[in-house]
Design a protein around this motif. Structure first.
Motif, mmCIF file in Angstrom:
data_model
loop_
_atom_site.group_PDB
_atom_site.id
_atom_site.type_symbol
_atom_site.label_atom_id
_atom_site.label_comp_id
_atom_site.label_asym_id
_atom_site.label_seq_id
_atom_site.Cartn_x
_atom_site.Cartn_y
_atom_site.Cartn_z
ATOM 1 N N SER A 108 5.839 17.768 3.999
ATOM 2 C CA SER A 108 4.831 17.219 3.554
ATOM 3 C C SER A 108 4.395 15.867 3.827
ATOM 4 O O SER A 108 3.417 15.294 3.685
ATOM 5 C CB SER A 108 4.707 17.440 2.007
ATOM 6 O OG SER A 108 5.569 16.596 1.161
ATOM 7 N N ILE A 109 5.359 15.185 4.204
ATOM 8 C CA ILE A 109 5.627 13.792 4.656
ATOM 9 C C ILE A 109 5.110 13.821 5.960
ATOM 10 O O ILE A 109 5.542 14.414 7.089
ATOM 11 C CB ILE A 109 6.887 12.895 4.560
ATOM 12 C CG1 ILE A 109 7.147 13.114 3.214
ATOM 13 C CG2 ILE A 109 6.760 11.631 5.070
ATOM 14 C CD1 ILE A 109 8.802 12.449 3.049
ATOM 15 N N ALA A 110 3.793 12.970 6.228
ATOM 16 C CA ALA A 110 3.416 12.756 7.772
ATOM 17 C C ALA A 110 3.575 11.765 8.562
ATOM 18 O O ALA A 110 3.796 11.607 9.734
ATOM 19 C CB ALA A 110 1.684 12.944 7.397
ATOM 20 N N ALA A 111 3.894 10.574 7.754
ATOM 21 C CA ALA A 111 4.202 9.252 8.480
ATOM 22 C C ALA A 111 5.347 8.478 7.740
ATOM 23 O O ALA A 111 5.085 8.678 6.410
ATOM 24 C CB ALA A 111 2.960 8.601 8.759
ATOM 25 N N VAL A 112 6.048 7.619 8.245
ATOM 26 C CA VAL A 112 6.879 6.650 7.637
ATOM 27 C C VAL A 112 7.024 5.519 8.312
ATOM 28 O O VAL A 112 7.006 5.355 9.415
ATOM 29 C CB VAL A 112 8.404 7.360 7.844
ATOM 30 C CG1 VAL A 112 9.363 6.705 6.716
ATOM 31 C CG2 VAL A 112 8.295 8.948 7.275
ATOM 32 N N GLN A 113 7.003 4.448 7.533
ATOM 33 C CA GLN A 113 7.209 3.089 7.902
ATOM 34 C C GLN A 113 8.295 2.370 7.537
ATOM 35 O O GLN A 113 8.918 2.749 6.282
ATOM 36 C CB GLN A 113 5.965 2.269 7.358
ATOM 37 C CG GLN A 113 5.898 0.866 7.535
ATOM 38 C CD GLN A 113 5.304 -0.324 6.705
ATOM 39 O OE1 GLN A 113 4.035 0.063 6.326
ATOM 40 N NE2 GLN A 113 5.862 -1.215 6.045
ATOM 41 N N PRO A 114 8.962 1.595 8.416
ATOM 42 C CA PRO A 114 10.245 0.851 7.811
ATOM 43 C C PRO A 114 10.010 -0.519 7.323
ATOM 44 O O PRO A 114 8.766 -0.587 7.106
ATOM 45 C CB PRO A 114 10.756 0.397 9.442
ATOM 46 C CG PRO A 114 9.672 0.440 10.306
ATOM 47 C CD PRO A 114 8.571 1.354 9.701
ATOM 48 N N LYS A 115 10.831 -0.941 6.891
ATOM 49 C CA LYS A 115 10.631 -2.439 6.149
ATOM 50 C C LYS A 115 10.416 -3.395 7.427
ATOM 51 O O LYS A 115 11.132 -3.551 8.415
ATOM 52 C CB LYS A 115 12.130 -2.893 5.577
ATOM 53 C CG LYS A 115 11.965 -4.369 5.007
ATOM 54 C CD LYS A 115 13.334 -4.752 4.534
ATOM 55 C CE LYS A 115 13.981 -4.126 3.224
ATOM 56 N NZ LYS A 115 15.131 -4.997 2.919
ATOM 57 N N LEU A 116 9.324 -4.123 7.328
ATOM 58 C CA LEU A 116 8.966 -5.205 8.224
ATOM 59 C C LEU A 116 9.096 -6.392 7.788
ATOM 60 O O LEU A 116 8.487 -7.250 6.922
ATOM 61 C CB LEU A 116 7.326 -4.825 8.428
ATOM 62 C CG LEU A 116 6.974 -3.818 9.308
ATOM 63 C CD1 LEU A 116 5.631 -3.594 9.185
ATOM 64 C CD2 LEU A 116 7.284 -4.482 10.851
ATOM 65 N N LEU A 117 10.181 -7.170 8.346
ATOM 66 C CA LEU A 117 10.426 -8.693 8.181
ATOM 67 C C LEU A 117 9.947 -9.448 9.243
ATOM 68 O O LEU A 117 9.742 -9.068 10.577
ATOM 69 C CB LEU A 117 11.995 -8.633 7.994
ATOM 70 C CG LEU A 117 12.744 -7.997 6.599
ATOM 71 C CD1 LEU A 117 14.235 -8.229 6.721
ATOM 72 C CD2 LEU A 117 11.883 -8.366 5.464
ATOM 73 N N ALA A 118 9.812 -10.737 8.948
ATOM 74 C CA ALA A 118 9.240 -11.607 10.004
ATOM 75 C C ALA A 118 10.214 -12.001 10.994
ATOM 76 O O ALA A 118 11.492 -12.320 10.784
ATOM 77 C CB ALA A 118 8.879 -12.858 9.249
ATOM 78 N N TYR A 119 9.918 -11.860 12.311
ATOM 79 C CA TYR A 119 10.947 -12.380 13.047
ATOM 80 C C TYR A 119 11.494 -13.719 13.184
ATOM 81 O O TYR A 119 12.423 -13.975 13.352
ATOM 82 C CB TYR A 119 10.283 -11.827 14.804
ATOM 83 C CG TYR A 119 11.150 -12.329 15.621
ATOM 84 C CD1 TYR A 119 12.418 -11.584 16.178
ATOM 85 C CD2 TYR A 119 11.056 -13.650 16.550
ATOM 86 C CE1 TYR A 119 13.260 -11.984 17.310
ATOM 87 C CE2 TYR A 119 11.822 -14.023 17.655
ATOM 88 C CZ TYR A 119 12.731 -12.951 18.073
ATOM 89 O OH TYR A 119 13.819 -13.362 18.990
#
Length: 341
Positions: A108-119
């Motif tokens: 049922s999960i369509a999409a997943v995002q990781p943790k986004l930190l500033a480079y």
């Protein structure tokens, strides 16, 4: 992960590819790595063919922006899962497996995002998506770890796995079949908020969007447009109106849309009188003018979306807050402060 393609959209980004593509190649095995070139005029293609011959190259015949570029590229992706990732992102060891494992564990999960930190400040969350996107009662998108321009330090407060409203277009993995089933990205958006529109459609279709804090990537940001830029102001206000007009229920439009219009005009006045930015104030006016002059097209898009998708469970995913009030009037700057009733 052999069923996964990692697709980087590139436009005149030779230097970014030189800097960040090696980390993607090193840490994404055994996924297929693809660069979709948006008709670059620099030496990107020649550089890729010489320095990274194992990378699959999709040549897009014209610059179609973020939305059109990915829509074109996705027609050439046969893998079960596809990662849409900006060219200015450095990935980390083991970043991909937690995202794919979550999709494998729950259909049922369509999409997943990781943790986004500033480079450029790896202790801080990054503007474009931070720890996952949320939506407030007036249709304002915000993030765990970032509210408006306020960025939080990463102290482990979002090392979790949580359902969110939208995943950042800077980096997220999606089921390839669902990308196609939802009609891809709305090319009228060109860039900015298109991923929110896609996730809204997925939510309406009964699927889930997730954030996975076990995966971390670092994003430079501002690769296309800087955070403070009249063009970005125009796109955000224009696309913001289109986003809520397309996806709100009739009742929400009746009661909430006039408030959003009024708040947009307050924002224009703030740009003009407080920020002394005539260009940004003008961008808001141009965004509203575009919406009015294209109103019949917006109605058709809304009707088409309503016929294809019910507004299923979306109200349960909206955060019960007014972030404009919380942020500007009450001075609450962090996600957790915003969420306190």
């Amino acid at each position: 992960m052999t069923q996964t393609a990692v697709v980087i959209l590139n436009y005149n980004g030779q230097e970014l590819l030189k800097k960040f593509l090696p980390s993607v190649l090193t840490h994404s095995t055994p996924a297929r790595i693809v660069v979709a070139d948006n008709c670059s005029t620099d030496q990107s293609i020649a550089f890729l063919e010489k320095e990274f011959p194992t990378v699959d190259l999709i040549r897009i015949p014209e610059n179609r922006g973020y939305c059109g570029g990915y829509n074109y590229a996705m027609q050439h992706i046969s893998e079960k899962y596809c990662v849409l990732i900006n060219s200015d992102i450095e990935v980390t060891q083991g970043w991909l497996a937690p995202l794919i494992n979550l999709l494998e564990a729950d259909a049922s999960i369509a999409a997943v995002q990781p943790k986004l930190l500033a480079y450029n400040d790896k202790s801080s969350f990054e503007y474009a998506g931070a720890a996952g996107g949320k939506m407030d009662l007036l249709g304002y998108p915000f993030c765990r770890g970032r509210v408006f321009n306020e960025l939080e330090k990463d102290t482990g407060q979002f090392n979790d796995c949580e359902q969110i409203f939208w995943a950042s277009g800077a980096c997220f993995v999606i089921r390839t079949a669902l990308f196609s089933a939802m009609g891809g990205l709305d090319e009228d958006f060109f860039a900015h908020m298109e991923e929110i529109d896609l996730c809204w459609k997925l939510n309406r279709a009964g699927y889930k969007i997730y954030y996975q804090g076990e995966s971390t990537v670092y994003h430079v940001g501002g690769g296309t447009l800087a955070k403070s830029n009249p063009k970005k102001t125009y796109l955000n206000f224009r696309n913001g109106l289109s986003l809520i007009f397309k996806n709100w229920t009739g009742r929400e439009l009746l009661f909430k849309f006039p408030i959003r219009i009024l708040l947009d005009w307050f924002a224009a006045l703030k740009f003009l009188l407080v920020d002394k930015s005539t260009a940004d104030a003008s961008a808001v006016v141009k965004a509203h003018y575009h919406f009015v002059t294209n109103f019949s097209k917006e109605v058709r898009k809304r009707n088409r979306t309503s016929q294809q998708l019910p507004n299923k469970k979306v109200s349960d995913l909206v955060s019960p807050v007014f972030i404009v009030v919380k942020f500007f009037l009450q001075g609450r700057k962090t996600y957790r402060e915003i969420m306190v009733q």
